[in-house]
Design a protein around this motif. Structure first.
Motif, PDB file in Angstrom:
ATOM      1  N   LEU A  30       0.826  -1.202   0.000  1.00  0.00           N
ATOM      2  CA  LEU A  30       0.000   0.000   0.000  1.00  0.00           C
ATOM      3  C   LEU A  30       0.865   1.260   0.000  1.00  0.00           C
ATOM      4  N   SER A  31       1.973   1.221   0.726  1.00  0.00           N
ATOM      5  CA  SER A  31       2.868   2.388   0.780  1.00  0.00           C
ATOM      6  C   SER A  31       3.474   2.682  -0.594  1.00  0.00           C
ATOM      7  N   VAL A  32       3.720   1.635  -1.371  1.00  0.00           N
ATOM      8  CA  VAL A  32       4.224   1.838  -2.730  1.00  0.00           C
ATOM      9  C   VAL A  32       3.226   2.661  -3.543  1.00  0.00           C
ATOM     10  N   ALA A  33       1.940   2.322  -3.417  1.00  0.00           N
ATOM     11  CA  ALA A  33       0.895   3.081  -4.112  1.00  0.00           C
ATOM     12  C   ALA A  33       0.858   4.522  -3.618  1.00  0.00           C
ATOM     13  N   GLN A  34       1.073   4.727  -2.324  1.00  0.00           N
ATOM     14  CA  GLN A  34       1.095   6.080  -1.778  1.00  0.00           C
ATOM     15  C   GLN A  34       2.276   6.877  -2.319  1.00  0.00           C
ATOM     16  N   PHE A  35       3.434   6.242  -2.451  1.00  0.00           N
ATOM     17  CA  PHE A  35       4.602   6.924  -2.993  1.00  0.00           C
ATOM     18  C   PHE A  35       4.441   7.220  -4.483  1.00  0.00           C
ATOM     19  N   VAL A  40       3.323  11.517  -8.569  1.00  0.00           N
ATOM     20  CA  VAL A  40       2.420  12.205  -9.497  1.00  0.00           C
ATOM     21  C   VAL A  40       2.089  13.595  -8.972  1.00  0.00           C
ATOM     22  N   SER A  41       1.873  13.684  -7.682  1.00  0.00           N
ATOM     23  CA  SER A  41       1.584  14.975  -7.062  1.00  0.00           C
ATOM     24  C   SER A  41       2.743  15.951  -7.264  1.00  0.00           C
ATOM     25  N   PHE A  42       3.966  15.447  -7.134  1.00  0.00           N
ATOM     26  CA  PHE A  42       5.152  16.285  -7.334  1.00  0.00           C
ATOM     27  C   PHE A  42       5.254  16.739  -8.787  1.00  0.00           C
ATOM     28  N   LEU A  53       3.696  11.869   1.157  1.00  0.00           N
ATOM     29  CA  LEU A  53       5.017  11.457   1.631  1.00  0.00           C
ATOM     30  C   LEU A  53       4.947  11.008   3.084  1.00  0.00           C
ATOM     31  N   LEU A  54       4.262  11.791   3.916  1.00  0.00           N
ATOM     32  CA  LEU A  54       4.128  11.438   5.330  1.00  0.00           C
ATOM     33  C   LEU A  54       3.319  10.160   5.501  1.00  0.00           C
ATOM     34  N   ALA A  55       2.199  10.057   4.782  1.00  0.00           N
ATOM     35  CA  ALA A  55       1.359   8.856   4.886  1.00  0.00           C
ATOM     36  C   ALA A  55       2.120   7.617   4.437  1.00  0.00           C
TER      37      ALA A  55
END
Length: 494
Positions: A30-35, A40-42, A53-55
């Protein structure tokens, strides 16, 4: 059960150690998906970058700690899959809610949890408004969660639930997903093939949406939510934002339909059996229901609303497919079409798609088997001494399977009735309480009425009602009995 130790053959392993391992790896994934969302956000210079990044850092840290504390890998008996499956879904929902809570300051803990559970269970109900101007990272994260939930549903339905005999799903057990007493390594082979089918539908949908006039971002996110039959859109008008491009609704109807068919049959087609999909009784029934409902609604609009036939058929087919597949897109407020439309969409809410697909609901095959049992009882009234062999496709259906289906159907509707009663205690009107319960347990998305209908959302509901609705979503997605069994003393007694 002292120390919560489970006996697995000759090996005794504390359940928490094995569960740590599985949940830990899930959180790392799940963290991979968050990164990825963070990247994309960056790239888009989106203000949600630091929140993802924090999540991601929190999620991967907790996952790594759990893996580090886990014991050696073991094979888990199917009895404990009930608990493990439930814990996995709850854990993923908990950590998946972090980016939403951090990125949207106005979002409460309750709303963040509701939106996340709705996404991962592919229900599609939302408490968010102002989607048109929301950070794209948040919109992408919602789509990713639905896509992740979709593949999780398929793997659970094909590789786990048949062995647990959940409401008749053993009927669809195949050699490669057979689990007698343990999870066998060969179940991963079928799961891999199904994943390729899922990826294929997602990619094809994205390409077609982009070619049809969507932006690249919209095409990717809507492809993920279409393949998952989740229904999250990037606009407050849902899919109605694209009403000036009616061909997109036809394309979406195709992808939602394919995602609601048994994925294991696509694997069979790829392995050389070209007509296996058309021979399946639930597929034939599903297509018949969709076409009949769409034609009736289109005719109703042409006659009563003087609507042109192409527009009537386009919107009727799209919304019928969206509701019966439990996707939850809406092209317009179909409750304004008339009383017949309201009643028909209420019926379709309970229908669901086929087993082994990303759709929710009661499922077509359970309705068919219930009908077969009714016919059998009628025949026995005329010929009480006759022996009836019931067939479903090329499979023999025994009485134990029919009993399991009827038991599940009873529990399904009893759960909706109980949840509707609880919701009514929050002063919700009859339509909102009943259709809210039905859409939550069926993982459909929009309900009926002015509040939670296709033109509204769930934001105005009391917090207590939202927590109960998330319970309904989880119950529906985990086939109800998976979670209910955990609340029985006999499960913990041995």
């Amino acid at each position: 059960m002292t120390g919560y130790a489970f006996t697995l053959g000759d090996t005794e392993v504390k359940n928490k150690h094995f569960f740590y391992r599985v949940i830990g790896y899930l959180l790392i994934s799940l963290s991979v998906a968050q990164f990825v969302t963070m990247a994309v956000s960056f790239a888009l210079q989106d203000r949600a970058f630091w929140n993802f990044l924090l999540a991601g850092a929190v999620t991967i840290s907790v996952g790594a700690v759990l893996v580090a504390r886990s014991g050696s890998a073991v094979q888990l008996k199917k009895r404990y899959l009930f608990l493990l499956t439930t814990l996995c879904w709850l854990s993923v929902c908990l950590f998946a809610a972090l980016p939403l809570y951090l990125s949207l300051p106005e979002l409460s803990v309750t709303d963040a949890w509701f939106e996340t559970v709705s996404a991962i269970t592919t229900t599609g109900s939302t408490v968010l408004s102002g989607l048109d101007t929301m950070p794209k990272a948040v919109l992408l994260w919602r789509a990713i969660l639905q896509w992740i939930g979709g593949i999780g549903i398929i793997v659970m339905a094909i590789a786990i639930l048949p062995a647990l005999k959940i409401g008749g799903m053993k009927l669809f057990k195949t050699e490669s997903s057979d689990i007698s007493e343990k999870i066998l390594p060969r179940s991963s082979s079928l799961s891999s093939s199904i994943l390729m089918v899922y990826l294929g539908i997602s990619l094809a949908a994205a390409v077609s949406y982009y070619a049809g006039g969507m932006s690249f971002f919209d095409a990717v996110t809507h492809a993920m939510t279409s393949a998952a039959t989740g229904g999250f859109a990037n606009y407050d008008a849902s899919f109605g934002y694209f009403n000036d491009k009616p061909w997109l609704m036809w394309l979406s109807s195709v992808w939602m339909t394919l995602a609601a068919l048994p994925f294991v049959l696509f694997v069979g087609m790829a392995r050389g059996d070209k007509w296996v999909l058309l021979r399946d009784p639930q597929v034939k029934a599903f297509i018949a229901i969709v076409l009949t409902a769409a034609i009736l609604l289109a005719g109703y609009q042409i006659i009563h609303d003087d609507r042109d036939w192409f527009s009537a058929l386009t919107h009727s087919l799209f919304n019928v497919v969206s509701v019966i597949t439990t996707c939850g897109y809406a092209s317009e407020d179909y409750t304004l079409w008339g009383s017949m439309a309201v009643v028909m969409f209420f019926y379709l809410t309970f229908c669901g798609g086929c087993s082994g697909s990303t759709s929710g609901g009661l499922k077509i095959f359970r309705t068919q088997l219930s009908g077969y049992m009714l016919l059998k009882q009628l025949n026995l009234l005329i010929h009480p001494n006759a022996v009836w062999t019931q067939k479903y496709g090329n499979k023999t259906v025994d009485d134990s399977l029919l009993s399991a289906v009827l038991a599940f159907a009873f529990v399904y509707f009893a759960t909706i009735a109980a949840l509707a009663l609880v919701l009514s205690m929050y002063n919700l009107d009859f339509v909102t309480a009943l259709t809210g319960a039905a859409t939550a347990v069926g993982n459909v998305g929009p309900g009926l009425g002015d509040i939670i209908g296709p033109a509204g959302n769930f934001a105005s509901l009391p917090d207590g009602a939202k927590w109960w609705l998330t319970l309904g979503m989880l119950l529906g997605r985990l086939e109800i009995l998976t979670m209910l069994l955990l609340f029985t003393p006999m499960y913990w007694r041995y």
